[in-house]
Design an enzyme around this catalytic site. Structure first.
Site, PDB file in Angstrom:
ATOM      1  N   ASP A  68     105.488  77.075 100.651  1.00 24.56           N
ATOM      2  CA  ASP A  68     104.141  76.629 100.946  1.00 24.56           C
ATOM      3  C   ASP A  68     103.657  75.870  99.713  1.00 24.56           C
ATOM      4  OD1 ASP A  68     102.243  76.533 103.007  1.00 24.56           O
ATOM      5  OD2 ASP A  68     100.970  78.006 102.008  1.00 24.56           O
ATOM      6  N   HIS A 176     106.399  69.419  91.472  1.00 24.26           N
ATOM      7  CA  HIS A 176     106.275  70.840  91.758  1.00 24.26           C
ATOM      8  C   HIS A 176     107.499  71.345  92.533  1.00 24.26           C
ATOM      9  CE1 HIS A 176     104.536  67.912  94.403  1.00 24.26           C
ATOM     10  NE2 HIS A 176     104.737  68.711  95.441  1.00 24.26           N
TER      11      HIS A 176
HETATM   12  P1  ITT Z   1     105.994  73.535 106.786  1.00 22.89           P
HETATM   13  O1  ITT Z   1     104.928  74.589 106.789  1.00 22.89           O
HETATM   14  O2  ITT Z   1     106.674  73.361 108.104  1.00 22.89           O
HETATM   15  O3  ITT Z   1     106.972  73.700 105.639  1.00 22.89           O
HETATM   16  P2  ITT Z   1     103.787  71.725 106.127  1.00 22.89           P
HETATM   17  O4  ITT Z   1     103.719  70.222 106.046  1.00 22.89           O
HETATM   18  O5  ITT Z   1     102.806  72.433 107.013  1.00 22.89           O
HETATM   19  O6  ITT Z   1     105.298  72.095 106.502  1.00 22.89           O
HETATM   20  P3  ITT Z   1     102.662  72.916 103.708  1.00 22.89           P
HETATM   21  O7  ITT Z   1     101.733  73.788 104.472  1.00 22.89           O
HETATM   22  O8  ITT Z   1     103.392  73.527 102.564  1.00 22.89           O
HETATM   23  O9  ITT Z   1     103.751  72.261 104.664  1.00 22.89           O
HETATM   24  O10 ITT Z   1     101.978  71.594 103.165  1.00 22.89           O
HETATM   25  C1  ITT Z   1     100.677  71.540 102.748  1.00 22.89           C
HETATM   26  C2  ITT Z   1     100.176  70.148 102.699  1.00 22.89           C
HETATM   27  O11 ITT Z   1     100.480  69.583 101.442  1.00 22.89           O
HETATM   28  C3  ITT Z   1     100.692  69.180 103.760  1.00 22.89           C
HETATM   29  O12 ITT Z   1      99.608  68.377 104.174  1.00 22.89           O
HETATM   30  C4  ITT Z   1     101.703  68.343 103.038  1.00 22.89           C
HETATM   31  O13 ITT Z   1     101.765  67.024 103.543  1.00 22.89           O
HETATM   32  C5  ITT Z   1     101.156  68.362 101.619  1.00 22.89           C
HETATM   33  N1  ITT Z   1     102.255  68.311 100.651  1.00 22.89           N
HETATM   34  C6  ITT Z   1     103.237  69.221 100.474  1.00 22.89           C
HETATM   35  N2  ITT Z   1     104.094  68.812  99.529  1.00 22.89           N
HETATM   36  C7  ITT Z   1     103.640  67.609  99.091  1.00 22.89           C
HETATM   37  C8  ITT Z   1     104.100  66.668  98.161  1.00 22.89           C
HETATM   38  O14 ITT Z   1     105.209  66.862  97.467  1.00 22.89           O
HETATM   39  N3  ITT Z   1     103.408  65.545  97.983  1.00 22.89           N
HETATM   40  C9  ITT Z   1     102.265  65.321  98.674  1.00 22.89           C
HETATM   41  N4  ITT Z   1     101.770  66.136  99.612  1.00 22.89           N
HETATM   42  C10 ITT Z   1     102.453  67.280  99.804  1.00 22.89           C
END
Ligand code: ITT
Length: 193
Positions: A68, A176
């Protein structure tokens, strides 16, 4: 070693694969034929990461990991944080999320922020967590078209361009996800998995 990556986010899979090379056999939910939108009901990244890995481990009995990630903005008291995916609504659209953040940051001088990834690995039934943090700042406008999510409005510390202006190899030098992955890979090496 075979590991299921408990995510539906193709960009995360792409980034992970670019980091692990051929060391691991990363199976996506799609590869495993699992069509499930894993809920993120908790109020911490740690608990949501565990929810993802545990859900898939329960279903498959195969070693797996989930992660997450949240964008934590100091001037917004850590928001969007755990709500990053759904910040502008359940449609989970990156463009809407970015617009909302830029609006809330209008006129704000303290633009300090960080991305934080919590990776939850379940190996032979036991959970291990790894954290990666990338500090930086929020831009005043969208910059670049690469990457995904909030990449167009985040410039990591030590860089002069946004994640969306970098190719993957360059993002990996700061990100990260790369940091969390590094700890995770070192751990797997140490247990000879
Ligand atoms: P899963 O739960 O299926 O893994 P998700 O896209 O819902 O996928 P997260 O809840 O972890 O994943 O993501 C939180 C938000 O942060 C989501 O809007 C992503 O697009 C964004 N995010 C995650 N990693 C990022 C990155 O490396 N760069 C920019 N935005 C990121």
């Amino acid at each position: 070693m075979k590991l299921i990556f408990a995510t539906n986010n193709e960009n995360k899979v792409k980034e992970f694969k670019s980091l692990v090379g051929n060391n691991f056999d990363i199976i996506t939910l799609q590869d495993a034929g699992i069509d499930i939108d894993i809920p993120e009901p908790h109020d911490t990244l740690e608990a949501n990461a565990l929810e993802k890995s545990e859900t898939i481990y329960r279903m498959t009995g195969t070693n797996c990991f989930g992660e997450d990630t949240g964008l934590e903005i100091t001037a917004l008291n850590g928001a969007p944080g755990v709500l990053s995916a759904r910040y502008a609504g359940e449609q989970k659209l990156a463009a809407d999320n970015i617009t909302k953040v830029l609006q809330e940051m209008e006129g704000v001088t303290n633009r300090e922020a960080q991305f934080r990834t919590v990776l939850s690995l379940i190996l032979d039934g036991k959970e291990y967590q790894f954290e990666g943090i990338c500090k930086g700042h929020i831009t005043t406008a969208v910059q670049g078209e690469k990457g995904f999510g909030y990449d167009p409005i985040f410039v990591p510390e030590g860089a002069s361009k946004s994640f969306a202006e970098m190719d993957l190899a360059e993002k990996n030098q700061y990100s990260h996800r790369a940091k969390a992955h590094h700890l995770f890979a070192e751990f797997l090496k140490s247990v000879n998995a």
